[in-house]
Design an enzyme around this catalytic site. Structure first.
Site, PDB file in Angstrom:
ATOM      1  N   LYS A  42       0.726  -1.468  -0.061  1.00 16.36           N
ATOM      2  CA  LYS A  42      -0.012  -0.061   0.064  1.00 16.36           C
ATOM      3  C   LYS A  42       0.945   1.169  -0.144  1.00 16.36           C
ATOM      4  CE  LYS A  42      -0.385  -0.261   4.905  1.00 16.36           C
ATOM      5  NZ  LYS A  42      -1.291  -0.581   6.200  1.00 16.36           N
ATOM      6  N   ARG A 136     -10.986  -0.821  14.761  1.00 21.95           N
ATOM      7  CA  ARG A 136     -10.765  -0.078  13.570  1.00 21.95           C
ATOM      8  C   ARG A 136     -11.949  -0.605  12.618  1.00 21.95           C
ATOM      9  NH1 ARG A 136      -5.283   1.095  10.374  1.00 21.95           N
ATOM     10  NH2 ARG A 136      -5.330  -1.203  10.113  1.00 21.95           N
ATOM     11  N   TYR A 268      14.756  31.346   5.157  1.00 22.13           N
ATOM     12  CA  TYR A 268      13.526  32.111   5.437  1.00 22.13           C
ATOM     13  C   TYR A 268      13.762  32.268   6.866  1.00 22.13           C
ATOM     14  CZ  TYR A 268      10.822  30.996   1.183  1.00 22.13           C
ATOM     15  OH  TYR A 268      10.450  30.902  -0.452  1.00 22.13           O
ATOM     16  N   MET A 317      10.194  24.642   0.286  1.00 25.57           N
ATOM     17  CA  MET A 317       9.413  23.692  -0.500  1.00 25.57           C
ATOM     18  C   MET A 317      10.159  22.827  -1.520  1.00 25.57           C
ATOM     19  SD  MET A 317       5.906  24.623  -2.912  1.00 25.57           S
ATOM     20  CE  MET A 317       5.091  25.117  -1.478  1.00 25.57           C
TER      21      MET A 317
HETATM   22  C1  LIG Z   1      -0.587  -1.377   6.963  1.00 24.36           C
HETATM   23  C2  LIG Z   1      -1.021  -2.737   7.475  1.00 24.36           C
HETATM   24  C3  LIG Z   1      -0.193  -3.928   7.434  1.00 24.36           C
HETATM   25  C4  LIG Z   1       1.152  -3.881   7.318  1.00 24.36           C
HETATM   26  O1  LIG Z   1       1.841  -3.207   8.550  1.00 24.36           O
HETATM   27  P1  LIG Z   1       3.423  -3.152   8.813  1.00 24.36           P
HETATM   28  O2  LIG Z   1       3.455  -2.926  10.153  1.00 24.36           O
HETATM   29  O3  LIG Z   1       3.798  -1.931   7.792  1.00 24.36           O
HETATM   30  O4  LIG Z   1       3.802  -4.331   8.421  1.00 24.36           O
HETATM   31  C5  LIG Z   1      -0.614  -5.208   7.860  1.00 24.36           C
HETATM   32  N1  LIG Z   1      -2.010  -5.406   8.020  1.00 24.36           N
HETATM   33  C6  LIG Z   1      -3.077  -4.339   7.893  1.00 24.36           C
HETATM   34  C7  LIG Z   1      -4.444  -4.213   8.081  1.00 24.36           C
HETATM   35  C8  LIG Z   1      -2.496  -2.923   7.559  1.00 24.36           C
HETATM   36  O5  LIG Z   1      -3.351  -2.091   7.688  1.00 24.36           O
END
Ligand SMILES: *Cc1c(COP(=O)(O)O)cnc(C)c1O
Length: 377
Positions: A42, A136, A268, A317
């Site tokens: 992801k 969650r 800045y 930036m």
């Molecule tokens: C992001 C995520 C992972 C991976 O987590 P890491 O700590 O980066 O290994 C695994 N399971 C779920 C549900 C996640 O949201």
């Protein structure tokens, strides 16, 4: 991104795919014999480039991938990834046809989400999320009624059941105890499903820290994200042994050099003030590339010609000032390393994240698309 484009970039990422393969194999070795690595790619593989990383891992034999959302899943399919792709997050039921079209496996976030996906009228492959205490996503693991009702919904083919641990990165006794509570709730729910004739399918609960800190689990998959990239979330988690190899380096260049006299301010807010005659390098990366702006004033350093040099004043930036008084031979065009090795010196992502009061997961996943990626095998 091709090498040519990278070699002329003002700032870029380098990703060592061999390191990713090493980490994948090392993590696989820590799992139970029946358990397989699900690569979490992801957020563009935590800034490492999801398509190339997933394709490479697929060549290495990895059969499952996890993403956060529909568009990330479609993007992987478009780039030729053929294995299981699980969407860990919510997808609106209006997108059911897209899920089916791209052969993506959707997480069922709760009973209402399951009903809505079912009502879309499209046959879908799904994994059931169970809430074991993180609160969650997921149906409460103790609520067998809701689980049974959800499992009975039409159009949904349940091929897996999973949950997520929320304190598996901690060694505090109360956290170890809570992780055990989560595991007990999870396997309890899985056993009740099986006893009721509902095949739980492939079960999975560990993420990186679950793999690192727990004994072998009786699971089909373990979902590794941050550790796959060779990085711990926090500096204090890094063991002395270098079992994991960081895959990502972040580099930029020196654009220009100037010497300012003692007492002169720079940048800045004139936030930098020269103590003595000071040689400043202007380097071509900034907060719009995804770096935390606060890094420059939180003791941030870079490597130039293998030497640590402090950032000076406020990060801009697109640019950044660095005090190179200690490396007088610095030239325009010199490569500047913000994360990674240069000669015998190294700046780890864990160090940068710690300076900014965050975790490497956030630091790396924010690295922007203005930074092309050069892959090395
Ligand atoms: C992001 C995520 C992972 C991976 O987590 P890491 O700590 O980066 O290994 C695994 N399971 C779920 C549900 C996640 O949201």
């Amino acid at each position: 991104m091709k090498y040519e484009e990278v070699s002329t970039a003002r700032a870029w990422r380098e990703v060592d795919l061999g390191a990713v393969a090493h980490n994948a194999a090392w993590l696989q070795g820590r799992m139970g014999p029946e358990c397989r690595l699900m690569a979490v790619v992801k957020a563009d593989a935590y800034g490492h480039g999801a398509g190339p990383v997933a394709r490479y891992l697929e060549e290495q034999g990895v059969k499952a991938f996890a993403v956060a959302c529909l568009s990330e899943g479609i993007s992987l399919r478009r780039q030729g990834v053929e294995g299981l792709i699980l969407i860990l997050g919510y997808t609106p039921p209006e997108e059911a046809a897209e899920l089916a079209r791209w052969g993506l496996t959707q997480c069922v976030a709760d009973e209402a989400h399951g009903r809505a996906l079912s009502a879309a009228g499209v046959p879908l492959e799904v994994h059931l999320a169970l809430d074991t205490g993180m609160h969650r996503l997921g149906i409460p693991a103790e609520d067998h009624g809701a689980i049974a009702r959800t499992r009975a919904l039409t159009n949904l083919k349940f091929t897996g059941t999973f949950s997520h641990l929320c304190v598996s990165d901690s060694a505090r006794p109360e956290d170890l105890a809570f992780t055990q509570v989560q595991l007990d709730r999870f396997y309890g729910a899985v056993a009740r499903m099986a006893a009721a004739g509902l095949d739980p399918g492939a079960v999975h609960i560990q993420a990186s820290y679950g793999i690192l800190n727990l004994p072998h689990q009786p699971c089909a998959w373990a979902r590794a994200g941050i550790a796959l990239y060779g990085v711990y979330s926090r500096e204090e988690d890094r063991p002395n042994s270098d079992a994991l190899r960081p895959a990502l380096s972040l580099r930029t260049r020196v654009a220009a050099l100037r010497t300012v006299p003692a007492g002169e301010g720079a940048g800045y807010g004139l936030a930098f003030r020269a103590r003595g005659d000071t040689k400043l390098a202007v380097v071509t990366v900034g907060y719009a590339d995804g770096l935390p702006r606060m890094l420059a004033q939180a003791g941030g350093e870079v490597l130039i010609r293998g030497v640590r040099c402090p950032m000076a004043g406020r990060m801009c930036m697109d640019q950044l000032l660095v005090d190179v008084t200690g490396v007088p031979q610095t030239d325009p065009g010199d490569v500047v390393t913000l994360i990674g090795r240069d000669g015998g010196a190294e700046i780890r992502a864990e160090e940068v994240a710690a300076r900014c009061g965050t975790i490497t997961n956030e630091l790396l996943s924010r690295l922007g698309n203005r930074l092309p990626i050069q892959y090395c095998p």
